[in-house]
Enzyme design. Structure first.
Site, PDB file in Angstrom:
ATOM      1  N   LYS A 194       0.840  -1.207   0.000  1.00  0.00           N
ATOM      2  CA  LYS A 194       0.000   0.000   0.000  1.00  0.00           C
ATOM      3  C   LYS A 194       0.873   1.254   0.000  1.00  0.00           C
ATOM      4  CE  LYS A 194      -3.806  -2.431   2.251  1.00  0.00           C
ATOM      5  NZ  LYS A 194      -4.549  -2.729   3.489  1.00  0.00           N
ATOM      6  N   GLN A 202      -4.624  -1.254   9.725  1.00  0.00           N
ATOM      7  CA  GLN A 202      -4.538  -2.578   9.116  1.00  0.00           C
ATOM      8  C   GLN A 202      -5.170  -3.637  10.028  1.00  0.00           C
ATOM      9  OE1 GLN A 202      -3.546  -3.183   6.020  1.00  0.00           O
ATOM     10  NE2 GLN A 202      -3.788  -5.397   6.196  1.00  0.00           N
ATOM     11  N   ASP A 204     -10.983   2.948   4.194  1.00  0.00           N
ATOM     12  CA  ASP A 204     -11.368   1.534   4.097  1.00  0.00           C
ATOM     13  C   ASP A 204     -12.884   1.352   3.995  1.00  0.00           C
ATOM     14  OD1 ASP A 204      -9.278  -0.397   4.057  1.00  0.00           O
ATOM     15  OD2 ASP A 204      -8.750   0.123   6.118  1.00  0.00           O
TER      16      ASP A 204
HETATM   17  N1  GUN Z   1      -6.799  -6.601   6.137  1.00  0.00           N
HETATM   18  C1  GUN Z   1      -7.116  -7.335   5.048  1.00  0.00           C
HETATM   19  N2  GUN Z   1      -7.686  -6.553   4.104  1.00  0.00           N
HETATM   20  C2  GUN Z   1      -7.728  -5.300   4.615  1.00  0.00           C
HETATM   21  C3  GUN Z   1      -8.182  -4.058   4.096  1.00  0.00           C
HETATM   22  O1  GUN Z   1      -8.702  -3.927   2.973  1.00  0.00           O
HETATM   23  N3  GUN Z   1      -8.028  -2.991   4.935  1.00  0.00           N
HETATM   24  C4  GUN Z   1      -7.486  -3.099   6.174  1.00  0.00           C
HETATM   25  N4  GUN Z   1      -7.408  -1.993   6.915  1.00  0.00           N
HETATM   26  N5  GUN Z   1      -7.054  -4.236   6.682  1.00  0.00           N
HETATM   27  C5  GUN Z   1      -7.170  -5.329   5.883  1.00  0.00           C
END
Ligand code: GUN
Length: 288
Positions: free
Chosen positions: A53, A97, A120
């Site tokens: 990311k 996350q 998100d």
């Molecule tokens: N863990 C797995 N997928 C995601 C996501 O799309 N966002 C976040 N914040 N954590 C994750």
């Protein structure tokens, strides 16, 4: 005839390119979109996702800051960090996350993020907007999948869509988005009876269960569109999706690979949501 393999990398590159005019509109106002990424603990998979990311941010003109917190961080300390980021005008998007360490209530943390900065789309206000059919931030993985389906011209109206998995991150928002597009949606989970009978009805099958090669050829309707959300580490270190790729490609009509399918689209949607958050913060029109 084996399934057509959907190239998520290529589509993600297009999506990333499409945010450029938004970044330029912000630059004209001397604003650089800023994303804060909060990672608690040292889960190797989460570290990889976060690295991807942050790299995507650097590639697209989005500033990012990694807030690495220890695995034994107290919930109050994490909440303090989120509240500080809510107040910081240079931060347009906040991503915490998942999964979080056991001592932390994920729902409490997600609720503390300002809905406008919730890139998100996990805040109850954004999830509620999705349920109500109102404008809000849509979670990245399901939003990316909808774009993949649209790019491939997959018809949803009146078709049967089966979602395997009921998580807040993927399963539930995925089901809502498919429903919005007039699919007939079934959500399956670990307690679903006669699972293969249900999945075999699916014109569109989305697998998000987190179990390597869980979806076998016998669970797939011939010609179906199969979307694999899973990223599972095998004992030999290789990655495998939730779908038995080699077997299912002989039955499905369209199939996403792992890696190179849904994953890159999720990251591209995150960039899209971050740039959108920055645009909206200064009263600019959002991206399409
Ligand atoms: N863990 C797995 N997928 C995601 C996501 O799309 N966002 C976040 N914040 N954590 C994750």
């Amino acid at each position: 005839m084996p399934a057509r393999i959907l190239d998520g990398k290529a589509l993600a590159a297009q999506l990333r390119a499409s945010v450029k005019p938004g970044v330029e509109r912000l630059a004209a106002r001397s604003i650089r979109p800023g994303l804060a990424v909060v990672l608690a603990g040292e889960d190797p998979a989460s570290q990889t996702y976060v690295r991807n990311k942050i790299k995507a941010c650097a590639d697209t003109g989005v500033h990012s800051d990694l807030h690495q917190l220890p695995g034994d961080v107290a919930e109050a300390a994490l909440l303090d960090r989120v509240r500080m980021l809510n107040q910081d005008p240079r931060v347009h998007g906040i991503l915490v996350q998942m999964p979080l360490p056991k001592q932390i209530r994920a729902a409490t943390v997600l609720e503390a993020i300002s809905p406008a900065k919730d890139v998100d789309g996990f805040h109850p206000a954004n999830l509620g907007a999705l349920v109500a059919g109102l404008a809000g931030v849509v979670p990245c993985t399901p939003a990316g999948i909808m774009r993949m389906l649209a790019a491939e011209g997959v018809v949803l109206e009146g078709r049967s869509a089966v979602v395997l998995g009921r998580s807040t991150i993927v399963g539930k928002p995925m089901a809502l988005l498919l429903l919005q597009r007039d699919a007939t949606v079934t959500v399956c989970h670990s307690r679903t009876a006669r699972l293969a009978d249900v999945t075999r009805q699916a014109d569109v099958l989305v697998a998000a269960v987190g179990r390597a090669r869980f979806v076998t050829a016998a669970m797939v309707k011939p010609g179906a569109c199969v979307i694999d959300v899973g990223v599972n580490r095998l004992e030999d270190g290789r990655l495998a999706g939730d779908v038995d790729f080699a077997a299912v490609r002989e039955v499905a009509g369209l199939l996403t690979p792992v890696p190179g399918g849904v994953g890159p689209m999720t990251v591209a949607m995150l960039i899209h949501n971050a740039v959108n958050a920055a645009l909206r913060s200064c009263g600019e029109r959002g991206l399409d």
